[in-house]
Design an enzyme around this catalytic site. Structure first.
Site, PDB file in Angstrom:
ATOM      1  N   ASP A  46       0.809  -1.139  -0.062  1.00  0.00           N
ATOM      2  CA  ASP A  46       0.079   0.320   0.023  1.00  0.00           C
ATOM      3  C   ASP A  46       0.750   1.162  -0.025  1.00  0.00           C
ATOM      4  O   ASP A  46       0.442   2.317  -0.601  1.00  0.00           O
ATOM      5  CB  ASP A  46      -0.961   0.043   1.301  1.00  0.00           C
ATOM      6  CG  ASP A  46      -1.960  -0.903   1.106  1.00  0.00           C
ATOM      7  OD1 ASP A  46      -2.184  -1.660   0.013  1.00  0.00           O
ATOM      8  OD2 ASP A  46      -2.436  -1.305   2.235  1.00  0.00           O
TER       9      ASP A  46
HETATM   10  P1  NAP Z   1       1.006  -4.260   3.159  1.00  0.00           P
HETATM   11  O1  NAP Z   1       0.216  -3.224   2.072  1.00  0.00           O
HETATM   12  O2  NAP Z   1       0.353  -4.663   4.121  1.00  0.00           O
HETATM   13  O3  NAP Z   1       1.597  -5.034   2.087  1.00  0.00           O
HETATM   14  C1  NAP Z   1       2.515  -6.014   2.662  1.00  0.00           C
HETATM   15  C2  NAP Z   1       2.805  -6.934   1.597  1.00  0.00           C
HETATM   16  O4  NAP Z   1       3.755  -7.814   1.961  1.00  0.00           O
HETATM   17  C3  NAP Z   1       1.616  -7.865   1.113  1.00  0.00           C
HETATM   18  O5  NAP Z   1       1.164  -7.505  -0.252  1.00  0.00           O
HETATM   19  C4  NAP Z   1       2.274  -9.143   1.042  1.00  0.00           C
HETATM   20  O6  NAP Z   1       2.121  -9.973  -0.462  1.00  0.00           O
HETATM   21  C5  NAP Z   1       3.617  -9.125   1.110  1.00  0.00           C
HETATM   22  N1  NAP Z   1       4.120 -10.272   2.186  1.00  0.00           N
HETATM   23  C6  NAP Z   1       3.678 -10.842   3.306  1.00  0.00           C
HETATM   24  N2  NAP Z   1       4.396 -11.646   3.933  1.00  0.00           N
HETATM   25  C7  NAP Z   1       5.387 -11.819   3.103  1.00  0.00           C
HETATM   26  C8  NAP Z   1       6.606 -12.610   2.975  1.00  0.00           C
HETATM   27  N3  NAP Z   1       6.813 -13.493   3.849  1.00  0.00           N
HETATM   28  N4  NAP Z   1       7.587 -12.248   2.017  1.00  0.00           N
HETATM   29  C9  NAP Z   1       7.420 -11.382   1.180  1.00  0.00           C
HETATM   30  N5  NAP Z   1       6.157 -10.501   1.166  1.00  0.00           N
HETATM   31  C10 NAP Z   1       5.169 -10.788   1.982  1.00  0.00           C
HETATM   32  O7  NAP Z   1       2.021  -3.673   3.839  1.00  0.00           O
HETATM   33  P2  NAP Z   1       2.771  -1.919   3.677  1.00  0.00           P
HETATM   34  O8  NAP Z   1       2.945  -1.549   2.402  1.00  0.00           O
HETATM   35  O9  NAP Z   1       3.877  -2.108   4.800  1.00  0.00           O
HETATM   36  O10 NAP Z   1       1.658  -1.041   4.225  1.00  0.00           O
HETATM   37  C11 NAP Z   1       1.161  -0.958   5.557  1.00  0.00           C
HETATM   38  C12 NAP Z   1      -0.323  -0.856   5.628  1.00  0.00           C
HETATM   39  O11 NAP Z   1      -0.829  -0.954   6.817  1.00  0.00           O
HETATM   40  C13 NAP Z   1      -0.819   0.463   4.953  1.00  0.00           C
HETATM   41  O12 NAP Z   1      -2.005   0.170   4.418  1.00  0.00           O
HETATM   42  C14 NAP Z   1      -1.077   1.177   6.218  1.00  0.00           C
HETATM   43  O13 NAP Z   1      -1.962   2.307   6.130  1.00  0.00           O
HETATM   44  C15 NAP Z   1      -1.654   0.205   7.230  1.00  0.00           C
HETATM   45  N6  NAP Z   1      -1.306   0.555   8.816  1.00  0.00           N
HETATM   46  C16 NAP Z   1      -0.205   0.852   9.075  1.00  0.00           C
HETATM   47  C17 NAP Z   1      -0.048   1.262  10.388  1.00  0.00           C
HETATM   48  C18 NAP Z   1       1.185   1.466  11.140  1.00  0.00           C
HETATM   49  O14 NAP Z   1       1.349   1.982  12.304  1.00  0.00           O
HETATM   50  N7  NAP Z   1       2.255   1.088  10.453  1.00  0.00           N
HETATM   51  C19 NAP Z   1      -1.024   1.512  11.258  1.00  0.00           C
HETATM   52  C20 NAP Z   1      -2.510   1.166  10.693  1.00  0.00           C
HETATM   53  C21 NAP Z   1      -2.418   0.921   9.389  1.00  0.00           C
HETATM   54  P3  NAP Z   1       1.888 -11.124  -0.682  1.00  0.00           P
HETATM   55  O15 NAP Z   1       0.860 -11.982   0.428  1.00  0.00           O
HETATM   56  O16 NAP Z   1       1.634 -11.617  -1.758  1.00  0.00           O
HETATM   57  O17 NAP Z   1       3.248 -11.955  -0.059  1.00  0.00           O
END
Ligand code: NAP
Length: 477
Positions: free
Chosen positions: A402
């Protein structure tokens, strides 16, 4: 020490104990403030943790000196139960489970505040010496916030631990019913403040608050739980602060206020980083399946293997690594460090782009990369690194999704529209490591993966990065 105290007159002993207790509270309060300040930077975070722990130890010693302790037996029992539950939780729960661990600790802290408030109320001689309206105001607020935080935090824990459905659980006019419930609880509290002797209302207030906690969290998607947990942290802190007013304990007031304020600031920072409002997080049912995402048109995806990726990375001048939740799940940070060593040894400049909400908690990527001893000056915040992407030869996306989705910039129908992102799509080449084409946290497709300059490197981040590093080392010989 005890023999010296024994030789002093009783009234002098009281004065000495009071001075020692007050000094302990002042030192503890100062350490809590320093702890928060130091925790705000990766360089000083460890010191901040130690200062907080040290401050809490001094605060507990100070509280045990108050002379209000009726018996130490139950305190020892509580200490042993807390240690037996808390130590394994701290040692064995993985880093990726920190949000749910935090939810559980808030639940217990809030339960303690609600129980202390309830016990305090029923200890009053309501007929002959009823509490003042001011005390009742603090007490009702303590119980209301404590009880709703207790059940709310348990719901948040259940969603994050997949014990409950992570999708928002919604029904018609839900917000209306929830507000009516909260309104009823507030009315009960208001009547109790004016007429403390209406003891039959107290269990109703407690029950309404406990129910509201459940209903407040159920319609919120698992995706928003980290933000909700920061908000619940704030409620638990406020409840503790109210408890401080009821018990006349200044340190509780200070510590609760610090906790309440820091939780609120953290949730504001998280909302801002996602370009969402509080109301949207709390009442927006974010995370429901998006119709537009489900019918996303199929586009060509180009994939690559570790050897080709190693060649591309080895030939680059500037590589920007974009870590995300997938790196945390795979625990790939140490392998990323090995890749960083290989590349820098070859003269490639490597930077790490840090998105404020990458992963599942604020600072998640900083903590993991610091654990792998990546130099702090290589971690670059989003606003600073975004200008570097057009000159970047390779943007290496490691399990991020994301936070690199260009739809956030232009697709007004996207649930993440307006969220600031890392401009990986501006790099000359993008190598994206993930296991499948499945979406990330927000449940939407990512057009970055279908751009002409993007190569998908499918697999578990730890294994894939190991293979790339190995191929690089072999090429370099
Ligand atoms: P993300 O959008 O959740 O994407 C994570 C990606 O990691 C997934 O597409 C997944 O694809 C891949 N993945 C999972 N396990 C894996 C593995 N073992 N090896 C390789 N890839 C793997 O993560 P992000 O880009 O870090 O974004 C964070 C999200 O969390 C945002 O939407 C944000 O708004 C939300 N959020 C974060 C917080 C915070 O404080 N950090 C708080 C609230 C909300 P596959 O399944 O295809 O592998």
């Amino acid at each position: 020490m005890i023999s010296i105290l024994a030789s002093i007159q009783p009234h002098e002993q009281t004065v000495i104990v009071n001075v020692m207790m007050t000094s302990a509270y002042v030192i503890a309060a100062a350490l809590f403030i320093l702890s928060l300040k130091w925790l705000s930077s990766p360089q000083t975070a460890r010191r901040g943790n130690l200062a907080g722990e040290f401050g809490m130890t001094i605060a507990i010693i100070g509280a045990l000196m108050t002379g209000h302790i009726v018996t130490y037996d139950w305190i020892i029992v509580g200490f042993v139960i807390g240690a037996v539950l808390g130590v394994p939780m701290a040692v064995f729960m993985p880093m990726t489970a920190v949000p749910q661990r935090t939810a559980l600790s808030h639940a217990f802290g809030a339960l303690a505040a609600a129980l202390v408030g309830t016990a305090h109320y029923f200890l009053f001689d309501l007929r002959n010496y009823p509490p003042t309206s001011l005390i009742m105001f603090f007490l009702c607020l303590e119980v209301l916030l404590g009880a709703l935080t207790f059940t709310g935090s348990l719901m948040a824990f259940g969603k994050l631990q997949d014990l409950l459905p992570t999708r928002p659980m919604t029904y018609k006019n839900q917000n209306l019913y929830n507000f009516a419930l909260l309104g009823a609880a507030v009315v009960c509290a208001a009547v109790l403040i004016v007429h403390p002797q209406f003891a039959w209302l107290f269990p109703i207030l407690l029950l309404l608050a406990l129910t509201f906690g459940v209903l407040l969290i159920l319609p919120i998607g698992g995706a928003d739980m980290p933000t909700v947990i920061a908000l619940l942290n704030s409620y638990a802190g406020l409840s503790a602060s109210m408890m401080g007013f009821v018990l006349g304990n200044k340190l509780l007031i200070i510590a609760g206020a610090l906790d309440g304020a820091s939780g609120l600031i953290l949730s504001i920072i998280m909302c801002k980083a996602m370009n969402r409002s509080f109301a949207n997080v709390l009442f927006g049912a974010f995370g429901q399946v998006q119709a537009s995402a489900a019918v996303a048109e199929k586009k060509n995806v180009r994939s690559t293997g570790p050897e080709e990726a190693a060649e591309i990375l080895g030939a680059a001048q500037l590589v920007v690594v974009i870590p995300g939740y997938g790196m945390a799940v795979a625990q790939a940070q140490h392998k990323v460090r090995e890749l960083y060593d290989q590349l820098t040894r070859r003269g490639v400049e490597v930077k790490f782009a840090i998105h404020p909400v990458a992963g599942r908690m604020p600072g998640h990527m900083n903590v993991l990369l610091a654990e792998a001893e990546i130099p702090y000056d290589k971690l670059v915040e989003m606003d600073e690194i975004n200008g570097d992407f057009p000159q970047t030869d390779v943007a290496l996306v490691v399990g991020a999704n994301d936070v690199v989705n260009p739809a956030a910039r232009h697709d007004k129908s996207s649930p993440i529209y307006g969220m600031p992102i890392l401009n990986a799509d501006k790099a000359k080449t993008v190598i994206a490591i993930k296991r499948t084409m499945n979406p990330g946290f927000a449940g939407i497709d990512n057009e970055l993966y279908t751009l002409d300059q993007t190569l998908m490197l499918f697999g578990d981040a730890k294994q894939v990065i190991s293979a790339v590093t190995k191929a690089l080392a072999e090429n370099g010989r």
